[in-house]
Design a protein around this motif. Structure first.
Motif, PDB file in Angstrom:
ATOM      1  N   ALA A 278       1.016  -1.165   0.139  1.00 18.69           N
ATOM      2  CA  ALA A 278      -0.163  -0.034  -0.145  1.00 18.69           C
ATOM      3  C   ALA A 278       0.858   1.170   0.022  1.00 18.69           C
ATOM      4  O   ALA A 278       0.550   2.111  -0.616  1.00 18.69           O
TER       5      ALA A 278
ATOM      6  N   GLY B 156       2.243   1.539  -3.439  1.00 20.35           N
ATOM      7  CA  GLY B 156       1.280   2.072  -4.617  1.00 20.35           C
ATOM      8  C   GLY B 156       1.851   1.366  -6.109  1.00 20.35           C
ATOM      9  O   GLY B 156       2.227   0.583  -6.082  1.00 20.35           O
ATOM     10  N   THR B 157       1.024   2.192  -6.935  1.00 23.27           N
ATOM     11  CA  THR B 157       1.114   1.913  -8.208  1.00 23.27           C
ATOM     12  C   THR B 157       2.699   1.822  -8.789  1.00 23.27           C
ATOM     13  O   THR B 157       2.913   0.996  -9.637  1.00 23.27           O
TER      14      THR B 157
ATOM     15  N   PHE C 196      -3.478  -1.538  -9.421  1.00 22.30           N
ATOM     16  CA  PHE C 196      -3.668  -0.955  -8.066  1.00 22.30           C
ATOM     17  C   PHE C 196      -4.656  -0.110  -7.810  1.00 22.30           C
ATOM     18  O   PHE C 196      -4.804   0.919  -8.587  1.00 22.30           O
ATOM     19  N   GLU C 197      -5.374  -0.226  -6.735  1.00 19.41           N
ATOM     20  CA  GLU C 197      -6.404   0.747  -6.507  1.00 19.41           C
ATOM     21  C   GLU C 197      -5.959   1.093  -5.075  1.00 19.41           C
ATOM     22  O   GLU C 197      -6.118   0.464  -4.060  1.00 19.41           O
ATOM     23  N   ARG C 198      -5.918   2.549  -5.003  1.00 21.05           N
ATOM     24  CA  ARG C 198      -5.528   3.295  -3.713  1.00 21.05           C
ATOM     25  C   ARG C 198      -6.520   3.225  -2.801  1.00 21.05           C
ATOM     26  O   ARG C 198      -7.613   3.778  -3.230  1.00 21.05           O
ATOM     27  N   LYS C 199      -6.264   2.849  -1.987  1.00 28.92           N
ATOM     28  CA  LYS C 199      -7.041   2.863  -0.574  1.00 28.92           C
ATOM     29  C   LYS C 199      -6.616   3.559   0.706  1.00 28.92           C
ATOM     30  O   LYS C 199      -5.272   3.666   0.990  1.00 28.92           O
ATOM     31  N   VAL C 200      -7.336   4.489   1.221  1.00 32.47           N
ATOM     32  CA  VAL C 200      -7.033   5.121   2.368  1.00 32.47           C
ATOM     33  C   VAL C 200      -7.861   4.743   3.832  1.00 32.47           C
ATOM     34  O   VAL C 200      -9.026   4.195   3.282  1.00 32.47           O
TER      35      VAL C 200
ATOM     36  N   THR D 287      -0.897   6.275   3.547  1.00 29.81           N
ATOM     37  CA  THR D 287      -0.505   5.227   2.389  1.00 29.81           C
ATOM     38  C   THR D 287      -1.460   3.936   2.418  1.00 29.81           C
ATOM     39  O   THR D 287      -0.969   2.888   1.316  1.00 29.81           O
ATOM     40  N   GLY D 288      -2.279   3.808   3.123  1.00 29.07           N
ATOM     41  CA  GLY D 288      -3.334   2.625   2.924  1.00 29.07           C
ATOM     42  C   GLY D 288      -2.738   1.317   3.749  1.00 29.07           C
ATOM     43  O   GLY D 288      -2.858   0.131   3.607  1.00 29.07           O
TER      44      GLY D 288
ATOM     45  N   THR E  73     -11.795   3.789  -0.916  1.00 25.78           N
ATOM     46  CA  THR E  73     -11.079   4.066  -2.009  1.00 25.78           C
ATOM     47  C   THR E  73     -10.688   5.549  -2.083  1.00 25.78           C
ATOM     48  O   THR E  73     -11.542   6.343  -1.443  1.00 25.78           O
ATOM     49  N   TYR E  74      -9.627   5.876  -2.431  1.00 25.61           N
ATOM     50  CA  TYR E  74      -9.204   7.335  -2.230  1.00 25.61           C
ATOM     51  C   TYR E  74     -10.090   8.240  -3.010  1.00 25.61           C
ATOM     52  O   TYR E  74     -10.163   9.551  -2.473  1.00 25.61           O
TER      53      TYR E  74
END
Length: 272
Positions: A75, A78-79, A96-100, A170-171, A188-189
């Motif tokens: 996380a 990330g990408t 990659f799906e960014r999550k927070v 950064t999740g 999801t961000y």
């Protein structure tokens, strides 16, 4: 003098012999290290946050190399990290799906059972009257246990409730793991519609201790044309796979609880 020279010669011969034996043994018993391992480790941010489910970046890199972990679980990286690791492993770049993290509470508005002067830790506070000093049974306790574990300074206390800075988050979800009331969740961000409440009590009871908590009035549910929001156990819940971010639910919420804003913008307390 001859004895001394003889002793030196013997020691030299023995040293050379033992050195040769050790050299041969090191080659025979050497453990081959895949040259990709240091490259995979360098592709990671080195945060060792544990968000990937492994003890640290080295352990995660080894797991990817061994085929025991998927690329894209970092996380913090990330990408960018996912693309580098995919290139090293010679596979297609992982999506990659960014999550927070998000705190599902606006707890500065709820009342307390009494004054707590114990250890400033949410887990310790939970021992008071079995569920903590807060009158709300599910809201943020506000003692900052989540703040203490965040390595990225992405979460802080504001008016007695934890708040997340999504741009710093950064999740890794370390805050999620330590929250005793499980009020912090991953989202999801780019989520636009946010419901910052975890309360599942009936509306009449909620109004006694919190003037912003969800009362399960169903107005948001009736307003949604996408069938994306439903009141489940007295709490409005969003299905982000259906939500189109129209904001109609936020417009009709009588408690001003539903926020129609991107997570990049901090939630401001609406007038009550």
């Amino acid at each position: 003098m001859e004895k001394i020279l003889y002793a030196i010669a013997v020691l030299g011969i023995l040293g050379a012999a033992f050195g040769a034996i050790l050299a041969v043994a090191s080659k025979i018993f050497a453990v081959e290290v895949d040259e990709r391992l240091p490259l995979l480790k360098d592709a990671l941010p080195g945060a060792n946050c544990g968000g990937c489910g492994f003890a640290g970046c080295q352990a995660y890199a080894q797991a990817v190399l061994d085929g025991k972990a998927a690329i894209g679980a970092c996380a913090a990286g990330g990408t960018e990290a996912a693309k580098k690791m995919s290139g090293i492993m010679g596979v297609e770049a992982a999506e990659f799906e960014r999550k927070v993290a998000m705190v599902k509470c606006r707890g500065q508005h709820h009342s307390s059972k009494g004054i707590y002067k114990g250890i400033q830790d949410c887990r310790s506070a939970m021992l008071i009257t079995a569920n903590g000093p807060s009158a709300c049974p599910t809201g943020c306790l506000g003692f900052g246990t989540c703040v203490s574990v965040c390595k990225f300074e992405a979460i802080h206390l504001e008016n007695g409730v934890a708040r997340v800075d999504p741009d710093k988050c950064t999740g890794c979800m370390q805050c999620v793991d330590v929250c005793p009331r499980k009020v912090i969740v991953p989202v999801t961000y780019d989520a636009d519609i946010i419901i910052a409440c975890s309360n599942q009590e009936r509306g009449a009871y909620t109004r006694l201790y919190c003037n912003v908590g969800c009362v399960g009035c169903h107005l948001c549910e009736r307003q949604c044309e996408q069938d994306a929001i439903h009141v489940i156990r007295n709490l409005a819940t969003i299905d982000y796979t259906k939500c189109v971010s129209c904001g109609r639910c936020a417009a009709v919420c009588p408690r001003h609880l539903i926020s129609d804003s991107n997570l990049r913008t901090d939630m401001d307390a609406a007038p009550i």
